[in-house]
Each structure stands twice: as C-alpha cells, then as structure tokens.
Motif scaffolding. Structure first.
Motif, PDB file in Angstrom:
ATOM      1  N   GLY A   1     -72.637 -48.094  77.298  1.00 22.91           N
ATOM      2  CA  GLY A   1     -72.437 -47.780  75.896  1.00 22.91           C
ATOM      3  C   GLY A   1     -71.124 -47.073  75.645  1.00 22.91           C
ATOM      4  N   GLN A   2     -71.097 -46.200  74.637  1.00 23.26           N
ATOM      5  CA  GLN A   2     -69.916 -45.404  74.372  1.00 23.26           C
ATOM      6  C   GLN A   2     -70.306 -44.123  73.648  1.00 23.26           C
ATOM      7  OE1 GLN A   2     -67.512 -48.134  71.982  1.00 23.26           O
ATOM      8  NE2 GLN A   2     -67.991 -46.971  70.152  1.00 23.26           N
ATOM      9  N   GLU A   3     -69.468 -43.116  73.795  1.00 21.33           N
ATOM     10  CA  GLU A   3     -69.707 -41.817  73.176  1.00 21.33           C
ATOM     11  C   GLU A   3     -68.414 -41.365  72.506  1.00 21.33           C
ATOM     12  OE1 GLU A   3     -71.685 -37.500  74.387  1.00 21.33           O
ATOM     13  OE2 GLU A   3     -70.726 -38.712  75.940  1.00 21.33           O
ATOM     14  N   GLN A   4     -68.520 -40.892  71.272  1.00 19.34           N
ATOM     15  CA  GLN A   4     -67.337 -40.464  70.540  1.00 19.34           C
ATOM     16  C   GLN A   4     -67.212 -38.945  70.575  1.00 19.34           C
ATOM     17  OE1 GLN A   4     -66.609 -40.363  65.992  1.00 19.34           O
ATOM     18  NE2 GLN A   4     -65.599 -42.266  66.654  1.00 19.34           N
ATOM     19  N   TYR A   5     -66.012 -38.500  70.939  1.00 20.52           N
ATOM     20  CA  TYR A   5     -65.698 -37.070  70.946  1.00 20.52           C
ATOM     21  C   TYR A   5     -64.693 -36.779  69.844  1.00 20.52           C
ATOM     22  CZ  TYR A   5     -67.969 -36.108  75.426  1.00 20.52           C
ATOM     23  OH  TYR A   5     -68.893 -35.931  76.424  1.00 20.52           O
ATOM     24  N   LYS A   6     -64.777 -35.580  69.284  1.00 20.49           N
ATOM     25  CA  LYS A   6     -63.785 -35.110  68.329  1.00 20.49           C
ATOM     26  C   LYS A   6     -63.219 -33.798  68.830  1.00 20.49           C
ATOM     27  CE  LYS A   6     -62.805 -34.214  63.479  1.00 20.49           C
ATOM     28  NZ  LYS A   6     -63.339 -34.126  62.094  1.00 20.49           N
ATOM     29  N   LEU A   7     -61.930 -33.813  69.168  1.00 18.75           N
ATOM     30  CA  LEU A   7     -61.214 -32.623  69.618  1.00 18.75           C
ATOM     31  C   LEU A   7     -60.109 -32.345  68.602  1.00 18.75           C
ATOM     32  CD1 LEU A   7     -62.365 -34.046  72.299  1.00 18.75           C
ATOM     33  CD2 LEU A   7     -60.695 -32.652  73.506  1.00 18.75           C
TER      34      LEU A   7
ATOM     35  N   VAL B   1     -54.207 -25.339  82.489  1.00 17.02           N
ATOM     36  CA  VAL B   1     -54.798 -26.049  81.352  1.00 17.02           C
ATOM     37  C   VAL B   1     -54.379 -27.507  81.475  1.00 17.02           C
ATOM     38  CG1 VAL B   1     -54.852 -26.268  78.849  1.00 17.02           C
ATOM     39  CG2 VAL B   1     -54.758 -23.995  79.896  1.00 17.02           C
ATOM     40  N   PHE B   2     -55.346 -28.395  81.605  1.00 16.63           N
ATOM     41  CA  PHE B   2     -55.060 -29.806  81.844  1.00 16.63           C
ATOM     42  C   PHE B   2     -54.895 -30.548  80.518  1.00 16.63           C
ATOM     43  CE2 PHE B   2     -57.533 -28.350  85.509  1.00 16.63           C
ATOM     44  CZ  PHE B   2     -56.711 -28.733  86.549  1.00 16.63           C
ATOM     45  N   LEU B   3     -54.212 -31.682  80.572  1.00 17.51           N
ATOM     46  CA  LEU B   3     -54.051 -32.513  79.392  1.00 17.51           C
ATOM     47  C   LEU B   3     -55.393 -33.160  79.058  1.00 17.51           C
ATOM     48  CD1 LEU B   3     -52.037 -33.633  77.319  1.00 17.51           C
ATOM     49  CD2 LEU B   3     -51.632 -35.557  78.857  1.00 17.51           C
ATOM     50  N   GLU B   4     -55.893 -32.890  77.846  1.00 12.69           N
ATOM     51  CA  GLU B   4     -57.187 -33.415  77.422  1.00 12.69           C
ATOM     52  C   GLU B   4     -56.993 -34.833  76.885  1.00 12.69           C
ATOM     53  OE1 GLU B   4     -59.546 -29.326  76.221  1.00 12.69           O
ATOM     54  OE2 GLU B   4     -58.142 -30.176  74.757  1.00 12.69           O
ATOM     55  N   THR B   5     -57.124 -35.767  77.788  1.00 13.75           N
ATOM     56  CA  THR B   5     -56.885 -37.163  77.462  1.00 13.75           C
ATOM     57  C   THR B   5     -57.894 -38.024  78.215  1.00 13.75           C
ATOM     58  OG1 THR B   5     -55.149 -38.852  77.363  1.00 13.75           O
ATOM     59  CG2 THR B   5     -55.208 -37.509  79.336  1.00 13.75           C
ATOM     60  N   ILE B   6     -57.853 -39.337  77.985  1.00 12.25           N
ATOM     61  CA  ILE B   6     -58.759 -40.259  78.654  1.00 12.25           C
ATOM     62  C   ILE B   6     -58.121 -40.720  79.961  1.00 12.25           C
ATOM     63  CG2 ILE B   6     -59.939 -42.484  78.470  1.00 12.25           C
ATOM     64  CD1 ILE B   6     -59.931 -42.095  75.429  1.00 12.25           C
ATOM     65  N   TYR B   7     -58.873 -40.609  81.053  1.00 17.73           N
ATOM     66  CA  TYR B   7     -58.388 -40.967  82.386  1.00 17.73           C
ATOM     67  C   TYR B   7     -59.144 -42.193  82.903  1.00 17.73           C
ATOM     68  CZ  TYR B   7     -56.348 -36.263  82.435  1.00 17.73           C
ATOM     69  OH  TYR B   7     -55.627 -35.136  82.129  1.00 17.73           O
ATOM     70  N   PRO B   8     -58.524 -42.974  83.785  1.00 17.87           N
ATOM     71  CA  PRO B   8     -59.218 -44.141  84.355  1.00 17.87           C
ATOM     72  C   PRO B   8     -60.260 -43.727  85.388  1.00 17.87           C
ATOM     73  CG  PRO B   8     -57.045 -43.901  85.352  1.00 17.87           C
ATOM     74  CD  PRO B   8     -57.121 -42.872  84.251  1.00 17.87           C
TER      75      PRO B   8
ATOM     76  N   ILE C   1     -57.419 -47.136  73.513  1.00 13.99           N
ATOM     77  CA  ILE C   1     -58.708 -47.207  74.208  1.00 13.99           C
ATOM     78  C   ILE C   1     -59.865 -46.998  73.236  1.00 13.99           C
ATOM     79  CG2 ILE C   1     -60.175 -46.060  75.919  1.00 13.99           C
ATOM     80  CD1 ILE C   1     -57.628 -45.427  77.505  1.00 13.99           C
ATOM     81  N   SER C   2     -59.721 -46.020  72.352  1.00 14.71           N
ATOM     82  CA  SER C   2     -60.810 -45.650  71.446  1.00 14.71           C
ATOM     83  C   SER C   2     -61.042 -46.675  70.345  1.00 14.71           C
ATOM     84  CB  SER C   2     -60.527 -44.277  70.831  1.00 14.71           C
ATOM     85  OG  SER C   2     -60.447 -43.280  71.827  1.00 14.71           O
ATOM     86  N   ASN C   3     -60.046 -47.532  70.088  1.00 14.22           N
ATOM     87  CA  ASN C   3     -60.160 -48.527  69.014  1.00 14.22           C
ATOM     88  C   ASN C   3     -59.852 -49.935  69.526  1.00 14.22           C
ATOM     89  OD1 ASN C   3     -60.391 -46.714  66.400  1.00 14.22           O
ATOM     90  ND2 ASN C   3     -58.813 -45.789  67.690  1.00 14.22           N
ATOM     91  N   TYR C   4     -60.161 -50.194  70.793  1.00 19.67           N
ATOM     92  CA  TYR C   4     -59.748 -51.435  71.450  1.00 19.67           C
ATOM     93  C   TYR C   4     -60.326 -52.676  70.783  1.00 19.67           C
ATOM     94  CZ  TYR C   4     -64.381 -52.070  73.472  1.00 19.67           C
ATOM     95  OH  TYR C   4     -65.722 -52.287  73.632  1.00 19.67           O
ATOM     96  N   ASN C   5     -61.480 -52.552  70.117  1.00 21.82           N
ATOM     97  CA  ASN C   5     -62.125 -53.718  69.517  1.00 21.82           C
ATOM     98  C   ASN C   5     -61.742 -53.922  68.053  1.00 21.82           C
ATOM     99  OD1 ASN C   5     -63.419 -51.426  68.638  1.00 21.82           O
ATOM    100  ND2 ASN C   5     -65.490 -52.190  68.938  1.00 21.82           N
TER     101      ASN C   5
END
Length: 291
Positions: free
Chosen positions: A38-44, A115-122, A197-201
């Motif tokens: 599935g998928q999960e949406q985060y808001k930062l 403090v790490f970069l808050e991003t999407i990782y593979p 990635i978040s809007n790929y479709n």
C-alpha cells in the motif's frame, strides 16, 4: 492491528496493519519508517510525502509530523524508533577514532548524532533484507531482545551506508561554488525527487516539479541529472516501473489495471518500458513468479 515492542535499550518497533488511520502532531525519537504494502502519506511542515514499497523515510528526533492511511486493501507499515542515547552512542562509535574508543570505551558525548536530511530513501539490498526479516521476527511475538537488537543495529548500519551514498556522495558531486550553495541546491533537488515519488501516478509536468523545487527548468534538469544520473522523466518512469513490478508480484490486478494505476498512457508503452528496464515482459515476469 497494531504492535508495539520496546526492547531493553529503549528502542521501539511499531508494526501496524490497517486500511484507515490518521495521526496528527506526532513527535518522537529518530525513526526509520517503511511500508510493506500500500502507501502511507506523511506531512512534514508544508511537505506531503507518500511512502511506497521500495522506499523508506527517516524523521529526526523532535520533528512534528502527521500521517494518514486510506486504502481499500490493508496497508502494512513498520517503524523503528531509536532511543537518543543509543543513537548518540552509535554515531560516536561510527565516527570517533579507534584510539579514543579504546581509551574511553563508555564515553558518549551528548547530542552527538547529526540531523539527517528528512527525505525518501531507496529501500533495497541489505537494508530491505534486514527490515523485512525484522518484521517477520516481530510477527512471531518473540521476546528475544538480543536477536531484535542485532537487527536494529544492522538497520542503523545500513542506513548510514545509504546516507553516505545517497546524500553525502551525491551532494559532493554538485559543481557548486560553496558548501552552503551546494547544500541548499541538493535540498531543493531532493524536494523535487520526493515530489516525483509521492505523485508518480499523476500527470506531472516539469513546470510543476520545478515550482516545488524553486529552481528554473534549465538549472533543475542539469543538476538533477548530475545528481541522480538520469533525467527527471527517466526517474519518474523508474518509479512507476518499480511500483508496477511490486504490483505484478504481490497483487492480482490485471496488467491494464496496473498501467492505469501507475500513470502510464497505454499498455504497449508500459510493456516496452518494462522490458527495457528488466529484460522481460510484464506477463512473463508474473508467470515466472507464479511458477
């Protein structure tokens, strides 16, 4: 269904299977967050990120965020929350000189972790293997803290390797004049990457992506390819094909349904893209799995 397990070093593991959930204004320890199906949406802040199979998200300690799940099928998520003292100790042991670690084996400086970069990782390779096995262990309701600790430690080791490859190495490849400029440019490129990635479709446009990244199209296209070694369009196709591959393996959707769900115009284009990337047609890929 939700499971929460706290091990003896105060690290925590959250596992959840649900079709509908909303969590607002959460704030925890540093965490690694992934999704099985599935998928999960985060808001930062003002960023909305969709976490998909094949990716994971990290959130720093103290960051306030919200997350939502709305799905027709069960969504399976797992999150690891690392105690701040454990994370500081790990970072110190990973970066300090060997002589210091021998002379003062139990010394841990306060707030030593970055403090790490808050991003999407593979999510791939050892990281994926490790997290999937951790989920299997948690599902057995084991109380073996030593075994769980081993997987939590290796998850952190693998994340540091990915961070070095995806963030430190790639940011240093940018031909920017100063560290400050390079850091800001890399941050904006990752905003664009996360948006893809978040809007790929969706029917994305280059103008739309550049507006989110606050970069001109020429500057964006040139630096994106320099950083991610492909054009924005090629990156979008890669994300779509990755999700298609997951659906072919884990769902019963027909190929034409998958094509519609991932945002590719027609089946023939999808088959051509898929075979070009994986060397096999989607039908043969699915048949091979079933066999």
């Amino acid at each position: 269904m939700k499971k929460i397990q706290i091990v003896n070093n105060q690290n925590k593991i959250y596992s959840e299977i649900t079709t509908n959930a909303t969590y607002a204004n959460e704030c925890h320890e540093f965490s690694i967050r992934m999704i099985i199906d599935g998928q999960e949406q985060y808001k930062l802040g003002n960023k909305k990120l969709n976490i998909l199979p094949g990716n994971f998200l990290i959130i720093n300690e103290g960051t306030v965020f919200g997350r939502e799940i709305y799905s027709e099928v069960p969504v399976n998520t797992i999150s690891i929350l690392y105690d701040s003292q454990f994370l500081n100790s790990f970072h110190h042991s990973a970066t300090a000189a060997q002589s210091l670690l021998l002379d003062e084996p139990f010394f841990v400086p306060k707030n030593s972790a970055p403090v790490f970069l808050e991003t999407i990782y593979p999510l791939k390779g050892d990281m994926r293997y490790n997290l999937l096995h951790l989920q299997e262990i948690i599902n057995t309701d084991t109380t073996d803290d030593m075994l769980i600790d081993q997987y939590l430690l290796h998850s952190l080791i693998n994340f540091y390797r990915i961070y070095n490859k995806e963030i430190l190495t790639k940011s240093n490849e940018l031909k920017a004049l100063s560290y400050k400029t390079r850091t800001e440019l890399f941050k904006r490129l990752n905003i664009a990457k996360d948006y893809i990635i978040s809007n790929y479709n969706q029917a994305l446009t280059l103008t739309e992506i550049c507006q989110h990244a606050c970069l001109s199209q020429t500057h964006f296209c040139r630096t994106f390819k320099q950083t991610f070694h492909c054009s924005p369009y090629q990156y979008l196709i890669q994300v779509r094909l990755g999700q298609a591959k997951h659906m072919l393996k884990n769902t019963r959707y027909e190929i034409n349904e998958i094509v519609s769900m991932i945002g590719i115009d027609n089946v023939s284009s999808f088959i051509r893209f898929f075979k070009g990337r994986y060397g096999i047609t989607p039908g043969n890929f699915r048949t091979g799995i079933a066999a």
